[in-house]
Design a protein around this motif. Sequence first.
Motif: not given
Length: 115
Positions: A12-13, A40-43, A51-52, A60-62
């Motif tokens: 995501v980041r 999310i970016e901090a895990g 939301k996800l 566009k994250i595969p």
Amino acid sequence: MQDIKQLLAIAVREARTELGLSQEKLAETLNLDTRTILNIEAGRGNPKFEKLYPLITYLKIPADKIFYPANTNQRPNLQKLLTLLNDCTEQEAADLLPMVRYLLDVLRKQDHPTL
């Protein structure tokens, strides 16, 4: 489970920064709370599908990048190309197909001039 959260955080980041978006702008665009993106970016946390899904599809994250990171690390440019192609309409794909075939032929002849 922590590994998956970290893979998601990194994906995501990277996707967000590649688009030049701040966490705040991304949250605003997707109508999400900024803390959701931050967590999310901090895990941290366990984001709900509601939301996800918009986050992953907008960026566009595969799925391979999160669930099979070894596959994407081996051929990152191919993954980026496939992501772009997956975003095409059927007509755009039909229009691109002859051009891609032509360009691949040109590139391959440069690599192997005797062919």
